[in-house]
Motif scaffolding. Structure first.
Motif, mmCIF file in Angstrom:
data_model
loop_
_atom_site.group_PDB
_atom_site.id
_atom_site.type_symbol
_atom_site.label_atom_id
_atom_site.label_comp_id
_atom_site.label_asym_id
_atom_site.label_seq_id
_atom_site.Cartn_x
_atom_site.Cartn_y
_atom_site.Cartn_z
ATOM 1 N N ASP B 70 0.853 -1.196 0.000
ATOM 2 C CA ASP B 70 0.000 0.000 0.000
ATOM 3 C C ASP B 70 0.887 1.243 0.000
ATOM 4 O O ASP B 70 2.106 1.144 0.087
ATOM 5 C CB ASP B 70 -0.959 -0.018 1.195
ATOM 6 N N GLU B 71 0.260 2.413 -0.095
ATOM 7 C CA GLU B 71 1.021 3.662 -0.247
ATOM 8 C C GLU B 71 1.934 3.919 0.940
ATOM 9 O O GLU B 71 3.041 4.456 0.775
ATOM 10 C CB GLU B 71 0.064 4.834 -0.453
ATOM 11 N N PHE B 72 1.501 3.546 2.130
ATOM 12 C CA PHE B 72 2.305 3.788 3.325
ATOM 13 C C PHE B 72 3.593 2.959 3.262
ATOM 14 O O PHE B 72 4.691 3.466 3.503
ATOM 15 C CB PHE B 72 1.505 3.436 4.580
ATOM 16 N N ASN B 73 3.458 1.673 2.954
ATOM 17 C CA ASN B 73 4.638 0.811 2.882
ATOM 18 C C ASN B 73 5.541 1.165 1.705
ATOM 19 O O ASN B 73 6.765 1.000 1.782
ATOM 20 C CB ASN B 73 4.223 -0.658 2.833
ATOM 21 N N ARG B 75 6.025 4.171 0.787
ATOM 22 C CA ARG B 75 6.753 5.327 1.306
ATOM 23 C C ARG B 75 7.908 4.872 2.210
ATOM 24 O O ARG B 75 9.013 5.420 2.151
ATOM 25 C CB ARG B 75 5.800 6.225 2.080
ATOM 26 N N PHE B 130 8.926 4.996 13.563
ATOM 27 C CA PHE B 130 8.759 6.446 13.652
ATOM 28 C C PHE B 130 7.322 6.865 13.333
ATOM 29 O O PHE B 130 6.954 8.013 13.558
ATOM 30 C CB PHE B 130 9.717 7.150 12.693
ATOM 31 N N TYR B 131 6.533 5.943 12.824
ATOM 32 C CA TYR B 131 5.157 6.258 12.472
ATOM 33 C C TYR B 131 4.163 5.725 13.494
ATOM 34 O O TYR B 131 2.954 5.832 13.299
ATOM 35 C CB TYR B 131 4.818 5.678 11.098
ATOM 36 N N ARG B 132 4.688 5.161 14.601
ATOM 37 C CA ARG B 132 3.752 4.624 15.598
ATOM 38 C C ARG B 132 3.312 5.729 16.547
ATOM 39 O O ARG B 132 4.042 6.654 16.823
ATOM 40 C CB ARG B 132 4.416 3.499 16.365
#
Lengths: 66, 132
Positions: B70-73, B75, B130-132
């Motif tokens: 997906d777009e997040f992964n 990135r 860092f996104y948690r």
């Protein structure tokens, strides 16, 4: 960018896993969006808004610092 | 009769296993001199073609696995490869200087991308935190 995703998800009684299955992204993506660490793309933002029967502006809000 | 669809991730894992075996096989053939001393031009050419041909499916599958994310992964991958590139560039430049100064032996070219893959792998694990 602030968002009401967690509140809306709770209102629908969905877990992050359920939401991610409905939208088609990873659970990490959902978590990152909810914590405000990641801003979704426009198509994803619209998918999320449509899922909750809201507009994008109802779900996401631009912060002063953005 | 209902057709059982294989989970795309399971299918991808299977393909990765097969291509890894193929690559390992071609790597052994080209690197260990299984054909003996490659003296003639056709044999040398064949070894190059076999070596590259065995590696291309790996590249293709890597691109396919990124597209499946997906777009997040995607990135996270982008950030990871950027950091890996920067670290690899620094390491290879520094090792070049150290070699020129006589401190270390020359670094093999395969070592460069091995460093990149290692940094890439580590960064892929660390970045999502860092996104948690």
């Amino acid at each position: 960018m602030k968002n009401r995703l967690r509140v809306l998800r709770a209102a629908f009684n969905w877990s992050q896993m359920e939401l991610r299955l409905r939208v088609g992204v990873s659970r990490q993506a959902i978590n990152a969006i909810e914590t405000g660490k990641y801003d979704p793309s426009l198509p994803l933002a619209m998918k999320l808004a449509r899922l909750f029967d809201k507009t994008v502006e109802d779900v996401f809000e631009l912060e002063e610092t953005d | 009769m209902t057709e059982q669809k294989i989970d795309p991730n399971i299918r991808l894992l299977g393909q990765i296993a097969l291509t890894t075996l193929l690559w390992a096989g071609t790597f052994l053939i080209t690197k260990t001199g299984a054909f003996g001393h490659a003296g003639s031009l056709p044999v040398r050419l064949a070894l190059v073609v076999i070596g590259i041909g065995g590696f291309l499916p790996v590249v293709y599958l890597y691109a396919k696995s990124i597209r499946m994310q997906d777009e997040f992964n995607q990135r996270v991958h982008c950030i990871a490869i950027s950091i890996a590139f920067a670290v690899t560039a620094t390491v290879s430049y520094a090792s070049d200087l150290l070699f020129e100064a006589g401190f270390i032996p020359p670094m093999p070219s395969t070592g460069v991308w091995a460093v990149m893959m290692g940094i890439w792998f580590i960064t892929m694990i660390v970045t999502p935190r860092f996104y948690r």
